[in-house]
Design a protein around this motif. Structure first.
Motif, PDB file in Angstrom:
ATOM      1  N   VAL A   1      -3.746   2.939  -2.032  1.00 52.71           N
ATOM      2  CA  VAL A   1      -4.527   4.064  -2.670  1.00 52.71           C
ATOM      3  C   VAL A   1      -3.791   5.646  -3.252  1.00 52.71           C
ATOM      4  CG1 VAL A   1      -5.953   2.451  -2.240  1.00 52.71           C
ATOM      5  CG2 VAL A   1      -5.426   4.337  -0.480  1.00 52.71           C
ATOM      6  N   ASN A   2      -2.491   5.827  -2.310  1.00 51.45           N
ATOM      7  CA  ASN A   2      -2.245   6.946  -2.347  1.00 51.45           C
ATOM      8  C   ASN A   2      -1.307   7.063  -3.100  1.00 51.45           C
ATOM      9  OD1 ASN A   2      -4.030   8.436  -0.541  1.00 51.45           O
ATOM     10  ND2 ASN A   2      -2.798   7.041   1.008  1.00 51.45           N
ATOM     11  N   VAL A   3      -0.246   6.227  -3.542  1.00 55.26           N
ATOM     12  CA  VAL A   3       0.231   7.086  -4.853  1.00 55.26           C
ATOM     13  C   VAL A   3       0.314   7.271  -5.868  1.00 55.26           C
ATOM     14  CG1 VAL A   3       0.107   4.584  -5.891  1.00 55.26           C
ATOM     15  CG2 VAL A   3       3.001   5.275  -5.724  1.00 55.26           C
ATOM     16  N   VAL A   4       1.370   7.838  -6.977  1.00 55.90           N
ATOM     17  CA  VAL A   4       0.191   7.849  -7.798  1.00 55.90           C
ATOM     18  C   VAL A   4       2.098   8.270  -8.599  1.00 55.90           C
ATOM     19  CG1 VAL A   4       0.089  10.300  -9.105  1.00 55.90           C
ATOM     20  CG2 VAL A   4      -0.918  10.757  -6.775  1.00 55.90           C
ATOM     21  N   PHE A   5       2.179   7.494  -9.165  1.00 57.30           N
ATOM     22  CA  PHE A   5       3.664   7.692 -10.846  1.00 57.30           C
ATOM     23  C   PHE A   5       2.650   7.947 -11.884  1.00 57.30           C
ATOM     24  CE2 PHE A   5       4.021   3.264  -8.150  1.00 57.30           C
ATOM     25  CZ  PHE A   5       4.731   3.696  -7.167  1.00 57.30           C
TER      26      PHE A   5
ATOM     27  N   ILE B   1       6.475   9.248  -0.643  1.00 61.54           N
ATOM     28  CA  ILE B   1       6.071  10.455   0.105  1.00 61.54           C
ATOM     29  C   ILE B   1       4.692  10.132   0.020  1.00 61.54           C
ATOM     30  CG2 ILE B   1       3.749  12.297  -0.997  1.00 61.54           C
ATOM     31  CD1 ILE B   1       6.443  13.079  -3.060  1.00 61.54           C
ATOM     32  N   ALA B   2       3.561   8.344  -0.687  1.00 62.17           N
ATOM     33  CA  ALA B   2       2.648   7.763  -0.342  1.00 62.17           C
ATOM     34  C   ALA B   2       3.515   6.853   0.515  1.00 62.17           C
ATOM     35  CB  ALA B   2       3.059   6.706  -1.520  1.00 62.17           C
ATOM     36  N   PHE B   3       4.768   6.318   1.088  1.00 62.64           N
ATOM     37  CA  PHE B   3       4.189   5.453   1.924  1.00 62.64           C
ATOM     38  C   PHE B   3       5.211   5.704   3.394  1.00 62.64           C
ATOM     39  CE2 PHE B   3       7.189   2.159   4.875  1.00 62.64           C
ATOM     40  CZ  PHE B   3       5.999   1.492   3.983  1.00 62.64           C
ATOM     41  N   ASP B   4       5.422   7.374   3.260  1.00 63.37           N
ATOM     42  CA  ASP B   4       5.321   8.141   4.019  1.00 63.37           C
ATOM     43  C   ASP B   4       4.308   8.735   5.308  1.00 63.37           C
ATOM     44  OD1 ASP B   4       8.218   7.985   4.908  1.00 63.37           O
ATOM     45  OD2 ASP B   4       8.106  10.083   3.762  1.00 63.37           O
TER      46      ASP B   4
END
Length: 337
Positions: A254-258, A293-296
């Motif tokens: 839900v947070n990853v932005v590609f 970044i999203a995984f962190d």
């Protein structure tokens, strides 16, 4: 990976035959096969419901049916235990605050340590590029940290008391998990120190959890108490892998932005994003950074949740063990030790 346990089990089995005291069984108290079957169905169905819920997608049929089976079998099990003269599980043992605290401590400890190790190994393999061996050695800091407190906790129980060791250990573990989270932004040393201190806190708790459980039931209930303890450890680990593992994957998604043009498959998991990044050439650098970044962020939240669970455990057990401070009797049945 699994076969490495076989020689250990063989050695333990032979040692038990040689060292363990011989105790004759009591033929006047029969083993209830029906109760065992009901417990097996209830626990197995509950495990299936939890694990299937983690990746149910649009179909919740399997977890829903499994949960209904677990509830039905569990209700039948409870009903039967309340009617049997020699139940498989006597629920009255949970009236003892020390016993209940030991059971909760076992579950909270395994939930936190299992979740922290799971999330940390995944983060450092997928984001930092560690090998599985390197990631395993990293989280072994928790095991090394627990070694001294596991050995010393039981030795000083009579002086320190159950409350400090169980509730205090959980509280210390909670703060240590927060410290370990700093490792993402402040360097690997903080993570290693935090993991070691987490192990130390949880180790102090687990060192006396068994004493709190087995030592606060009558001698003839010792086997029953040990079974309850084992189930609490197993379910703590199960909930950690299922809940925290699923939370880690969900928050990443839900947070990853590609950037535009990135395959939707890369959003499903960090591993898929790395595959896409490796195939995308120069453009893959941006994808890799966004995924990292999203995984962190997901990893940080999971660590906060683990710390929060330990804090809740410390609060609950601290209240239950308010009469088990330094110098207090840790066991209701001291003669059995």
């Amino acid at each position: 990976m699994f076969l490495i346990n076989v020689p250990v089990v063989v050695a333990a089995f032979i040692s038990a035959l040689i060292v363990a005291p011989k105790v004759a069984g009591d033929a006047t108290k029969p083993w209830d096969v029906v109760s065992s079957f009901q417990a097996l169905v209830a626990l197995s169905a509950f495990v299936i419901a939890i694990k299937e819920s983690a990746h149910a997608g649009q179909s919740w049929a399997v977890p829903a049916i499994s949960l209904l089976v677990a509830i039905l079998a569990g209700a039948l099990f409870v009903r039967r235990q309340l009617r049997l003269p020699f139940p498989l599980l006597d629920f009255s043992i949970f009236r003892n605050a020390a016993f209940t605290s030991g059971v909760l401590a076992a579950a909270f400890s395994l939930f936190a340590i299992g979740g922290v190790q799971l999330a940390t190994t995944q983060r450092f393999q997928l984001v930092a590029g560690f090998t599985p061996l390197e990631a395993g050695m990293l989280v072994s800091a928790a095991a090394l940290g627990s070694l001294p407190t596991v050995l010393l906790g039981g030795a000083f129980l009579h002086r320190i008391g159950l409350r400090i060791l169980i509730a205090g250990g959980l509280a210390a573990g909670s703060l240590a998990v927060l410290l370990a989270t700093w490792g993402i932004t402040h360097g690997l040393g903080w993570l290693i120190a935090g993991l070691a201190l987490t192990g130390a806190g949880v180790g102090a708790t687990m060192s006396v959890a068994s004493t709190a459980i087995v030592g606060n039931v009558p001698v003839h209930r010792a086997g029953m108490a040990s079974s309850v303890e084992e189930v609490s450890y197993e379910f703590g680990s199960l909930f950690a892998v299922t809940i925290l593992g699923s939370l880690l994957a969900y928050l990443y998604t839900v947070n990853v932005v590609f950037p535009a043009g990135t395959s939707e498959a890369a959003r499903d998991s960090m591993a898929s994003a790395l595959v896409f990044a490796n195939e995308a050439g120069a453009d893959g650098v941006v994808v890799r950074q966004a995924a990292g970044i999203a995984f962190d962020h997901a990893y940080t939240v999971v660590m906060y949740v683990a710390a929060g669970v330990l804090a809740v455990g410390a609060l609950i057990t601290g209240i239950l063990l308010r009469r088990y401070g330094p110098g207090s009797q840790s066991s209701a049945y001291p003669t059995q030790h």
